[in-house]
Design a protein around this motif. Structure first.
Motif, PDB file in Angstrom:
ATOM      1  N   SER A  22       0.819  -1.206   0.000  1.00  0.00           N
ATOM      2  CA  SER A  22       0.000   0.000   0.000  1.00  0.00           C
ATOM      3  C   SER A  22       0.858   1.263   0.000  1.00  0.00           C
ATOM      4  CB  SER A  22      -0.904  -0.002   1.232  1.00  0.00           C
ATOM      5  OG  SER A  22      -0.127  -0.074   2.416  1.00  0.00           O
ATOM      6  N   ASP A  23       2.120   1.131   0.303  1.00  0.00           N
ATOM      7  CA  ASP A  23       2.989   2.307   0.425  1.00  0.00           C
ATOM      8  C   ASP A  23       3.726   2.635  -0.854  1.00  0.00           C
ATOM      9  OD1 ASP A  23       2.256   2.588   3.090  1.00  0.00           O
ATOM     10  OD2 ASP A  23       3.817   1.193   3.739  1.00  0.00           O
ATOM     11  N   ASN A  24       4.130   1.605  -1.597  1.00  0.00           N
ATOM     12  CA  ASN A  24       4.848   1.893  -2.818  1.00  0.00           C
ATOM     13  C   ASN A  24       4.559   0.844  -3.866  1.00  0.00           C
ATOM     14  OD1 ASN A  24       6.394  -0.357  -2.045  1.00  0.00           O
ATOM     15  ND2 ASN A  24       7.863   0.929  -0.978  1.00  0.00           N
ATOM     16  N   CYS A  25       4.995   1.122  -5.063  1.00  0.00           N
ATOM     17  CA  CYS A  25       4.746   0.243  -6.196  1.00  0.00           C
ATOM     18  C   CYS A  25       6.067   0.093  -6.925  1.00  0.00           C
ATOM     19  CB  CYS A  25       3.685   0.855  -7.104  1.00  0.00           C
ATOM     20  SG  CYS A  25       3.334  -0.089  -8.578  1.00  0.00           S
ATOM     21  N   ILE A  26       6.771  -0.971  -6.637  1.00  0.00           N
ATOM     22  CA  ILE A  26       8.136  -1.127  -7.132  1.00  0.00           C
ATOM     23  C   ILE A  26       8.215  -2.288  -8.108  1.00  0.00           C
ATOM     24  CG2 ILE A  26      10.526  -1.556  -6.512  1.00  0.00           C
ATOM     25  CD1 ILE A  26       9.957  -0.405  -3.803  1.00  0.00           C
ATOM     26  N   SER A  27       8.753  -2.041  -9.275  1.00  0.00           N
ATOM     27  CA  SER A  27       9.002  -3.090 -10.255  1.00  0.00           C
ATOM     28  C   SER A  27      10.494  -3.119 -10.521  1.00  0.00           C
ATOM     29  CB  SER A  27       8.246  -2.803 -11.546  1.00  0.00           C
ATOM     30  OG  SER A  27       8.696  -3.630 -12.568  1.00  0.00           O
ATOM     31  N   VAL A  28      11.121  -4.237 -10.250  1.00  0.00           N
ATOM     32  CA  VAL A  28      12.563  -4.366 -10.429  1.00  0.00           C
ATOM     33  C   VAL A  28      12.836  -5.368 -11.529  1.00  0.00           C
ATOM     34  CG1 VAL A  28      14.740  -4.986  -9.361  1.00  0.00           C
ATOM     35  CG2 VAL A  28      12.974  -3.870  -8.009  1.00  0.00           C
ATOM     36  N   CYS A  29      13.647  -4.987 -12.487  1.00  0.00           N
ATOM     37  CA  CYS A  29      13.989  -5.857 -13.600  1.00  0.00           C
ATOM     38  C   CYS A  29      15.504  -5.934 -13.696  1.00  0.00           C
ATOM     39  CB  CYS A  29      13.400  -5.301 -14.885  1.00  0.00           C
ATOM     40  SG  CYS A  29      14.042  -6.034 -16.363  1.00  0.00           S
ATOM     41  N   SER A  34      22.147  -4.840 -16.461  1.00  0.00           N
ATOM     42  CA  SER A  34      21.312  -3.665 -16.258  1.00  0.00           C
ATOM     43  C   SER A  34      20.252  -3.931 -15.204  1.00  0.00           C
ATOM     44  CB  SER A  34      20.642  -3.227 -17.568  1.00  0.00           C
ATOM     45  OG  SER A  34      19.751  -4.218 -18.025  1.00  0.00           O
ATOM     46  N   LEU A  35      19.756  -2.846 -14.638  1.00  0.00           N
ATOM     47  CA  LEU A  35      18.748  -2.911 -13.591  1.00  0.00           C
ATOM     48  C   LEU A  35      17.680  -1.876 -13.907  1.00  0.00           C
ATOM     49  CD1 LEU A  35      17.780  -3.786 -10.688  1.00  0.00           C
ATOM     50  CD2 LEU A  35      19.179  -1.898  -9.837  1.00  0.00           C
ATOM     51  N   ALA A  36      16.427  -2.300 -13.953  1.00  0.00           N
ATOM     52  CA  ALA A  36      15.310  -1.388 -14.191  1.00  0.00           C
ATOM     53  C   ALA A  36      14.435  -1.374 -12.955  1.00  0.00           C
ATOM     54  CB  ALA A  36      14.504  -1.835 -15.408  1.00  0.00           C
ATOM     55  N   VAL A  37      14.081  -0.192 -12.502  1.00  0.00           N
ATOM     56  CA  VAL A  37      13.290  -0.037 -11.284  1.00  0.00           C
ATOM     57  C   VAL A  37      12.091   0.845 -11.583  1.00  0.00           C
ATOM     58  CG1 VAL A  37      13.281   0.782  -8.902  1.00  0.00           C
ATOM     59  CG2 VAL A  37      15.341  -0.270  -9.838  1.00  0.00           C
ATOM     60  N   GLY A  38      10.909   0.345 -11.277  1.00  0.00           N
ATOM     61  CA  GLY A  38       9.696   1.129 -11.428  1.00  0.00           C
ATOM     62  C   GLY A  38       9.104   1.437 -10.064  1.00  0.00           C
ATOM     63  N   THR A  39       8.645   2.663  -9.870  1.00  0.00           N
ATOM     64  CA  THR A  39       8.072   3.074  -8.588  1.00  0.00           C
ATOM     65  C   THR A  39       6.803   3.872  -8.827  1.00  0.00           C
ATOM     66  OG1 THR A  39       9.183   5.205  -8.424  1.00  0.00           O
ATOM     67  CG2 THR A  39      10.426   3.279  -7.711  1.00  0.00           C
ATOM     68  N   LYS A  40       6.282   4.470  -7.760  1.00  0.00           N
ATOM     69  CA  LYS A  40       5.087   5.312  -7.880  1.00  0.00           C
ATOM     70  C   LYS A  40       5.340   6.555  -8.722  1.00  0.00           C
ATOM     71  CE  LYS A  40       1.946   4.345  -4.075  1.00  0.00           C
ATOM     72  NZ  LYS A  40       0.827   4.279  -5.034  1.00  0.00           N
ATOM     73  N   THR A  41       6.588   6.965  -8.827  1.00  0.00           N
ATOM     74  CA  THR A  41       6.890   8.202  -9.549  1.00  0.00           C
ATOM     75  C   THR A  41       7.365   7.978 -10.978  1.00  0.00           C
ATOM     76  OG1 THR A  41       9.141   8.198  -8.661  1.00  0.00           O
ATOM     77  CG2 THR A  41       7.465   9.384  -7.412  1.00  0.00           C
ATOM     78  N   THR A  63       5.345   8.537 -16.207  1.00  0.00           N
ATOM     79  CA  THR A  63       4.362   7.483 -16.002  1.00  0.00           C
ATOM     80  C   THR A  63       4.356   7.080 -14.538  1.00  0.00           C
ATOM     81  OG1 THR A  63       4.803   6.659 -18.234  1.00  0.00           O
ATOM     82  CG2 THR A  63       3.591   5.207 -16.750  1.00  0.00           C
ATOM     83  N   PRO A  64       3.305   7.382 -13.792  1.00  0.00           N
ATOM     84  CA  PRO A  64       3.283   7.039 -12.364  1.00  0.00           C
ATOM     85  C   PRO A  64       2.897   5.575 -12.135  1.00  0.00           C
ATOM     86  CG  PRO A  64       1.255   8.140 -12.965  1.00  0.00           C
ATOM     87  CD  PRO A  64       2.109   8.132 -14.205  1.00  0.00           C
ATOM     88  N   ASP A  65       3.179   5.102 -10.930  1.00  0.00           N
ATOM     89  CA  ASP A  65       2.747   3.769 -10.483  1.00  0.00           C
ATOM     90  C   ASP A  65       3.151   2.658 -11.450  1.00  0.00           C
ATOM     91  OD1 ASP A  65       1.541   4.921  -8.252  1.00  0.00           O
ATOM     92  OD2 ASP A  65      -0.328   5.258  -9.323  1.00  0.00           O
ATOM     93  N   VAL A  66       4.408   2.652 -11.854  1.00  0.00           N
ATOM     94  CA  VAL A  66       4.889   1.626 -12.780  1.00  0.00           C
ATOM     95  C   VAL A  66       5.051   0.302 -12.040  1.00  0.00           C
ATOM     96  CG1 VAL A  66       6.820   0.900 -14.221  1.00  0.00           C
ATOM     97  CG2 VAL A  66       6.023   3.279 -14.294  1.00  0.00           C
TER      98      VAL A  66
END
Length: 444
Positions: A22-29, A34-41, A63-66
């Protein structure tokens, strides 16, 4: 609760598991380099070419909330899915800052996989296969078994472009599908319980799987579907396997779960004489168990004949989802573990003797609010000398030769023209700025 997913891209492709908070939305690839990180921002892309520092190569706050971010090897193509529009996939050329195309689907997107030939979008009960060059929809697999986690795997080898996904919602059947020729190859009865993890090796000739029980990991030959290896992660308790990943050369397989332990297995074959290549105590005991298996119940003999972990890592915390991958960084084998809170742990791996892997460093702050600048990796206090930290391996040394032979571009050198499949009208050059021209918005 809010939701977020962690995916690791198998370049050496590595897909990660799902985490929702509920606090964050993190996508790690994580890929090999390479490292890809998606967050709320938004999302960030990092280069992992040295263990002392991560270099941020791109940051997007548009793009928010990735919750899904996938990069095509080291090219400029990035696929993003946002929790704000979970049914829409956006494809960007991040270096130009332009959108290539976007597709809308009938239900929420649960996973995206891509290689040099194909882009695969997985929904709960359907799978869409696109041509990577022009994003044309080539095939729709409808009424697939219920797959609420979006579990699927796509080989990064464009010649062996195999797709694997669950063939049942109640048992561990695997459908292996040829994404190039658009036809089913085989069905593998892999486990008694539903599937939890799938991954191909870099060449697309092996497929590893784990079930929801999480006790046994199996490796199959592709496309034949024959069982080659069986590894036991543990016997005391069931766990949730969050990721599987082969080493670049396919000789090692790592597995992470919701426990504090990451296991690394070695895929060892018997030599011509029928004896193990390495005469270790574990190998000796394995022979003894195999010899005695005919006198024991099938359930017991099967358990005893399974190989144990070659190396292990004990994480600083347990209970949260994470992803792991094996990579060659600065000519030495490393294990990378990304956690749901955006931390990246780097471990040194001894490819000769295995054992407990040493923590080299921790990179924090890859989540929301982190600055996209050169990030120093924090070395833990009281770090003891390890194999990877003390041994300088020559470029032609046996270990380097064993673990190299793979590039972050999946085998292609910079500027190399990759022959395109018959569905495409010409070659693809992944370093050409015009490789992915803008396409119109479409719906599936």
């Amino acid at each position: 609760m809010g939701t977020s997913q962690i995916f690791s891209s198998r370049h050496h492709n590595f897909h990660l598991a799902t985490h929702r908070s509920s606090d964050n939305c993190i996508s790690v690839c994580i890929s090999c380099r390479s490292l890809a990180v998606g967050t709320k921002t938004g999302y960030r892309l990092f280069s992992v070419t040295m263990v002392e520092k991560l270099d941020c190569i791109h940051e997007s706050a548009e793009t928010p909330d990735v919750y899904i971010v996938e990069r095509l090897f080291s090219s400029s193509l990035v696929v993003v899915v946002s929790a704000a529009m979970p049914r829409r996939m956006n494809v960007y050329h991040f270096k130009k800052g332009t959108e290539i195309c976007n597709y809308s689907y009938s239900n929420n997107i649960l996973a995206v996989r891509l290689n040099r030939q194909r882009l695969v979008v997985c929904l709960e009960e359907s799978i869409y296969i696109h041509n990577i060059k022009d994003m044309k929809l080539l095939k729709t697999l409808l009424n697939t078994p219920s797959n609420p986690s979006g579990l699927c795997a796509l080989s990064i080898n464009h010649s062996n472009s195999y797709l694997a996904y669950p063939g049942s919602a109640t048992i561990g059947e695997i459908v292996v599908y040829d994404a190039n020729n658009l036809s089913t190859v085989t069905m593998i009865p892999a486990h008694d319980s539903p599937l939890a993890a799938l991954t191909f090796n870099a060449s697309g000739t092996k497929l590893a799987s784990a079930s929801e029980r999480g006790t046994v990991i199996r490796v199959f030959s592709i496309p034949e579907g024959l069982r080659l290896f069986e590894f036991r992660r543990g016997m005391k308790r069931y766990v949730s396997i969050s990721s599987l990943s082969f080493s670049p050369d396919g000789q090692f397989l790592c597995a992470s779960s919701n426990t504090e332990t990451v296991h690394i297995f070695k895929l060892e074959q018997l030599g011509p004489s029928g004896e193990d290549e390495a005469a270790t105590w574990t190998a000796y005991m394995g022979k003894m168990f195999s010899a005695a298996s005919s006198y024991l119940p099938a359930q017991v003999s099967g358990m005893m004949s399974q190989d144990r972990a070659f190396a292990t890592v004990h994480l600083l915390a347990s209970g949260q989802r994470n992803v792991c991958t094996l990579a060659m960084i600065q000519k030495l084998p490393r294990l990378l573990v990304a956690s749901a809170d955006g931390q990246l742990f780097i471990y040194n791996v001894d490819p000769q003797d295995g054992g407990e892997c040493m923590l080299f460093g921790v990179d924090e702050g890859r989540g929301e609010g982190a600055e996209c600048d050169g990030s120093e990796v924090t070395r833990p206090p009281h770090t003891f000398p390890s194999y990877a930290a003390t041994v300088a391996l020559p470029a032609t040394g046996p270990v380097t030769a064993t673990l190299t032979g793979y590039s972050e571009d999946g085998g292609a050198k910079k500027g190399e023209i990759i022959p395109e499949h018959e569905f495409a009208a010409g070659p693809v050059c992944l370093d050409d700025e015009n490789e992915f021209p803008p396409v119109s918005i479409q719906k599936c």
